[in-house]
Design a protein around this motif. Sequence first.
Motif, short mmCIF file in Angstrom:
data_model
loop_
_atom_site.label_atom_id
_atom_site.label_comp_id
_atom_site.label_asym_id
_atom_site.label_seq_id
_atom_site.Cartn_x
_atom_site.Cartn_y
_atom_site.Cartn_z
N UNK A 133 -0.99 1.57 3.05
CA UNK A 133 -2.38 1.97 3.34
C UNK A 133 -3.33 1.39 2.30
N UNK A 134 -2.93 1.41 1.03
CA UNK A 134 -3.77 0.82 -0.01
C UNK A 134 -3.93 -0.68 0.22
N UNK A 135 -2.85 -1.34 0.67
CA UNK A 135 -2.93 -2.77 0.99
C UNK A 135 -3.88 -3.04 2.14
N UNK A 136 -3.90 -2.17 3.13
CA UNK A 136 -4.84 -2.33 4.25
C UNK A 136 -6.28 -2.13 3.77
N UNK A 137 -6.50 -1.09 2.96
CA UNK A 137 -7.85 -0.80 2.48
C UNK A 137 -8.40 -1.90 1.57
N UNK A 138 -7.54 -2.54 0.82
CA UNK A 138 -7.99 -3.61 -0.07
C UNK A 138 -7.88 -4.99 0.58
N UNK A 139 -7.52 -5.03 1.86
CA UNK A 139 -7.39 -6.25 2.65
C UNK A 139 -6.32 -7.18 2.09
N UNK A 140 -5.24 -6.60 1.57
CA UNK A 140 -4.07 -7.33 1.12
C UNK A 140 -2.85 -6.74 1.83
N UNK A 141 -2.77 -6.99 3.12
CA UNK A 141 -1.75 -6.36 3.95
C UNK A 141 -0.35 -6.80 3.54
N UNK A 142 -0.17 -8.07 3.23
CA UNK A 142 1.16 -8.54 2.86
C UNK A 142 1.64 -7.90 1.56
N UNK A 143 0.73 -7.75 0.58
CA UNK A 143 1.09 -7.06 -0.65
C UNK A 143 1.45 -5.60 -0.35
N UNK A 144 0.72 -4.97 0.55
CA UNK A 144 1.01 -3.59 0.94
C UNK A 144 2.37 -3.46 1.58
N UNK A 145 2.72 -4.42 2.43
CA UNK A 145 4.04 -4.39 3.07
C UNK A 145 5.13 -4.59 2.04
N UNK A 146 4.94 -5.55 1.14
CA UNK A 146 5.96 -5.84 0.12
C UNK A 146 6.12 -4.65 -0.82
N UNK A 147 5.03 -4.10 -1.35
CA UNK A 147 5.12 -2.98 -2.28
C UNK A 147 5.58 -1.71 -1.59
N UNK A 148 5.22 -1.51 -0.33
CA UNK A 148 5.72 -0.37 0.43
C UNK A 148 7.22 -0.44 0.61
N UNK A 149 7.73 -1.64 0.94
CA UNK A 149 9.17 -1.82 1.09
C UNK A 149 9.89 -1.63 -0.24
N UNK A 150 9.32 -2.18 -1.32
CA UNK A 150 9.93 -1.99 -2.64
C UNK A 150 9.90 -0.52 -3.07
N UNK A 151 8.82 0.18 -2.75
CA UNK A 151 8.73 1.61 -3.08
C UNK A 151 9.78 2.42 -2.34
N UNK A 152 9.96 2.12 -1.06
CA UNK A 152 10.97 2.82 -0.26
C UNK A 152 12.37 2.51 -0.80
N UNK A 153 12.64 1.23 -1.06
CA UNK A 153 13.96 0.83 -1.55
C UNK A 153 14.25 1.43 -2.92
#
Length: 94
Positions: free
Chosen positions: A32-52
């Motif tokens: 969500x933070x990646x979407x709000x800051x218009x860095x969707x790919x970073x949001x996906x990567x950090x979200x996946x790393x956070x989950x993992x």
Amino acid sequence: MDRYVIPGKLDEPERIGLWTMDEFIAMAGPFVIGILTQHILFGIVFGTLGWWGLRKAKAGRAGSWLLHMAYWHLPPGVTGVRTVPPSHLRLMAG
């Protein structure tokens, strides 16, 4: 459709889709933070790393284990637990 959900195990955590609540927050927060800051790919990567990372930190244990470790290893105000004495007080009067 059933009105009530009966868990298969008594200790089964509540889930959102395939993830437990804390895993979902660790994954959705950075996304969500990646979407709000218009860095969707970073949001996906950090979200996946956070989950993992959270899954590796829990490693089959309950989520309360992480709160227990945070209580002992982080400063007193971080966890927000007020009903127990600070972890640096090892000797109690009595």
